[in-house]
Motif scaffolding. Structure first.
Motif, PDB file in Angstrom:
ATOM      1  N   UNK A  87      59.272  31.682 156.281  1.00  0.00           N
ATOM      2  CA  UNK A  87      59.101  32.995 156.900  1.00  0.00           C
ATOM      3  C   UNK A  87      60.424  33.751 156.977  1.00  0.00           C
ATOM      4  N   UNK A  88      60.320  35.053 157.070  1.00  0.00           N
ATOM      5  CA  UNK A  88      61.475  35.926 157.256  1.00  0.00           C
ATOM      6  C   UNK A  88      61.585  36.239 158.750  1.00  0.00           C
ATOM      7  N   UNK A  89      62.762  36.035 159.333  1.00  0.00           N
ATOM      8  CA  UNK A  89      62.935  36.247 160.772  1.00  0.00           C
ATOM      9  C   UNK A  89      63.519  37.616 161.112  1.00  0.00           C
ATOM     10  N   UNK A  90      63.506  38.544 160.179  1.00  0.00           N
ATOM     11  CA  UNK A  90      64.047  39.888 160.426  1.00  0.00           C
ATOM     12  C   UNK A  90      63.387  40.569 161.626  1.00  0.00           C
ATOM     13  N   UNK A  91      62.039  40.442 161.786  1.00  0.00           N
ATOM     14  CA  UNK A  91      61.437  41.065 162.976  1.00  0.00           C
ATOM     15  C   UNK A  91      62.025  40.552 164.287  1.00  0.00           C
ATOM     16  N   UNK A  92      62.251  39.231 164.373  1.00  0.00           N
ATOM     17  CA  UNK A  92      62.847  38.659 165.582  1.00  0.00           C
ATOM     18  C   UNK A  92      64.275  39.160 165.768  1.00  0.00           C
ATOM     19  N   UNK A  93      65.004  39.260 164.682  1.00  0.00           N
ATOM     20  CA  UNK A  93      66.378  39.769 164.764  1.00  0.00           C
ATOM     21  C   UNK A  93      66.399  41.190 165.335  1.00  0.00           C
ATOM     22  N   UNK A  94      65.473  42.032 164.866  1.00  0.00           N
ATOM     23  CA  UNK A  94      65.401  43.405 165.387  1.00  0.00           C
ATOM     24  C   UNK A  94      65.037  43.408 166.871  1.00  0.00           C
ATOM     25  N   UNK A  95      64.128  42.500 167.254  1.00  0.00           N
ATOM     26  CA  UNK A  95      63.706  42.407 168.650  1.00  0.00           C
ATOM     27  C   UNK A  95      64.874  42.002 169.544  1.00  0.00           C
ATOM     28  N   UNK A  96      65.670  41.055 169.085  1.00  0.00           N
ATOM     29  CA  UNK A  96      66.835  40.601 169.852  1.00  0.00           C
ATOM     30  C   UNK A  96      67.835  41.731 170.033  1.00  0.00           C
ATOM     31  N   UNK A  97      68.071  42.487 168.992  1.00  0.00           N
ATOM     32  CA  UNK A  97      69.004  43.614 169.095  1.00  0.00           C
ATOM     33  C   UNK A  97      68.460  44.687 170.032  1.00  0.00           C
ATOM     34  N   UNK A  98      67.146  44.878 170.027  1.00  0.00           N
ATOM     35  CA  UNK A  98      66.543  45.863 170.920  1.00  0.00           C
ATOM     36  C   UNK A  98      66.678  45.443 172.381  1.00  0.00           C
ATOM     37  N   UNK A  99      66.380  44.166 172.653  1.00  0.00           N
ATOM     38  CA  UNK A  99      66.396  43.679 174.024  1.00  0.00           C
ATOM     39  C   UNK A  99      67.803  43.425 174.557  1.00  0.00           C
ATOM     40  N   UNK A 100      68.626  42.775 173.747  1.00  0.00           N
ATOM     41  CA  UNK A 100      69.925  42.327 174.251  1.00  0.00           C
ATOM     42  C   UNK A 100      71.113  43.115 173.705  1.00  0.00           C
ATOM     43  N   UNK A 101      70.900  43.836 172.600  1.00  0.00           N
ATOM     44  CA  UNK A 101      71.996  44.607 172.016  1.00  0.00           C
ATOM     45  C   UNK A 101      72.178  45.960 172.664  1.00  0.00           C
ATOM     46  N   UNK A 102      71.167  46.384 173.405  1.00  0.00           N
ATOM     47  CA  UNK A 102      71.257  47.642 174.148  1.00  0.00           C
ATOM     48  C   UNK A 102      72.515  47.637 175.030  1.00  0.00           C
ATOM     49  N   UNK A 103      73.317  48.687 174.952  1.00  0.00           N
ATOM     50  CA  UNK A 103      74.622  48.704 175.619  1.00  0.00           C
ATOM     51  C   UNK A 103      74.518  48.446 177.116  1.00  0.00           C
ATOM     52  N   UNK A 104      73.564  49.119 177.766  1.00  0.00           N
ATOM     53  CA  UNK A 104      73.444  48.977 179.213  1.00  0.00           C
ATOM     54  C   UNK A 104      73.020  47.556 179.599  1.00  0.00           C
ATOM     55  N   UNK A 105      72.051  47.024 178.851  1.00  0.00           N
ATOM     56  CA  UNK A 105      71.593  45.658 179.143  1.00  0.00           C
ATOM     57  C   UNK A 105      72.692  44.641 178.891  1.00  0.00           C
ATOM     58  N   UNK A 106      73.456  44.848 177.817  1.00  0.00           N
ATOM     59  CA  UNK A 106      74.504  43.882 177.483  1.00  0.00           C
ATOM     60  C   UNK A 106      75.625  43.927 178.524  1.00  0.00           C
TER      61      UNK A 106
END
Length: 320
Positions: A87-106
């Motif tokens: 499987x390709x994990x690109x969707x999970x990678x995008x999800x991680x960046x959305x949830x945890x890469x957000x400047x305020x959340x980080x």
């Protein structure tokens, strides 16, 4: 040195919904604060949300995520034979960046008084390594969170620098040892499989190669998590036994401090400076689902409820 309360979160893919429910009870209903959170695989996805006390988004994530949000199939078998995963994990990678890469959340994660550790395995060295919000750069930590959730063969390794990293569960499903090393004196562990006494045999024949692979991974996971718990339990029992020996020698034999030190002179004490660790374990009474890589929102909502109720039961029975 003050004691630390740690939350240890095992791997288990979609079964992480059970953990989300348990965390909701522990943090919202009981108001518990954790000094550190150590997570493997799905536990690595949960750890940052625990550290920032973002339980609402944690529950939302596990009640609404679907297969397409995590993985993308590689249907061409021939292509798989010459690639690194099914499987390709690109969707999970995008999800991680959305949830945890957000400047305020980080920034909230960086400021949190709760230390996180996410487990990964370095494929080149074979060693367990840990991602941490204060010791890793933001790009490195996000990659380690992704790598911790990447089951080998099912998902591709994550490259960090010159090395490849995969799911920490390859060597450590329930990272209790790391929590102990970081000074935890009480650990609440959420394990996503029942104990050996409650595991039912699978009453079917495995015929397809994918079925056999998934069953093999499940058996390996059970073995690893059992060993993780045994090691942590033996650790505490050994310290308790050593303390009892010293207390007995002082009370019954009347040995003084200098005599005690002379008695143990020349012997290396691997538990020097360590404390007895209390371990509270929250785990389901039966298998939660057949495939941990099946992200079905309806099933996961049920698992959130099961995790909440099990955490409440464990605490009410005086096991907390």
């Amino acid at each position: 040195m003050a004691g630390k309360r740690a939350l240890v979160l095992s791997g288990g893919g979609a079964k992480g919904a059970f953990t989300a429910g348990a965390v909701k009870y522990l943090m919202v209903e009981l108001g518990l604060h954790f000094d550190l959170v150590v997570g493997t695989s799905t536990g690595a996805l949960i750890a940052p949300l625990v550290a920032t006390r973002d339980v609402a988004n944690l529950i939302h994530f596990y009640e609404n995520v679907e297969d397409r949000d995590i993985l993308k199939d590689r249907p061409d078998l021939l292509a798989f034979l010459f690639s690194d995963a099914l499987n390709d994990s690109k969707p999970l990678e995008r999800l991680i960046h959305t949830f945890f890469g957000n400047r305020r959340r980080y920034e909230r994660l960086i400021r949190s008084s709760t230390e996180i550790f996410v487990t990964v395995v370095n494929m080149q060295t074979g060693e367990i390594e840990y991602g941490n919000q204060h010791r890793d750069s933001k790009p490195a930590l996000l990659k380690k969170i992704l790598a911790s959730a990447c089951v080998p063969v099912m998902m591709p390794p994550v490259k960090i620098g010159t090395d490849q990293y995969v799911d920490g569960g390859v060597k450590e499903i329930a990272p209790l040892s790391k929590a102990i090393d970081e000074g935890a004196t009480h650990i609440v562990s959420v394990i996503l499989s029942p104990d050996a006494l409650h595991r039912e045999p699978v009453r079917k024949e495995f015929t397809g190669s994918m079925e056999i692979l998934k069953r093999t991974l499940a058996l390996l996971t059970d073995e690893i998590v059992d060993n993780d718990l045994k090691i942590a339990t033996v650790y505490s029992e050994a310290i308790r036994y050593l303390n009892q020996i010293k207390a007995h020698a002082k009370k019954e034999l009347g040995l003084t401090g200098p005599q005690m030190r002379k008695l143990f002179r020349g012997l290396e004490n691997p538990f020097e400076g360590k404390r007895i660790v209390g371990i509270t374990t929250i785990r389901p009474d039966e298998e939660l689902m057949e495939s941990s890589l099946s992200f079905d929102p309806d099933q996961m909502r049920e698992m959130v409820d099961k995790g909440y109720k099990k955490a409440k039961a464990v605490v009410s029975q005086g096991k907390g």
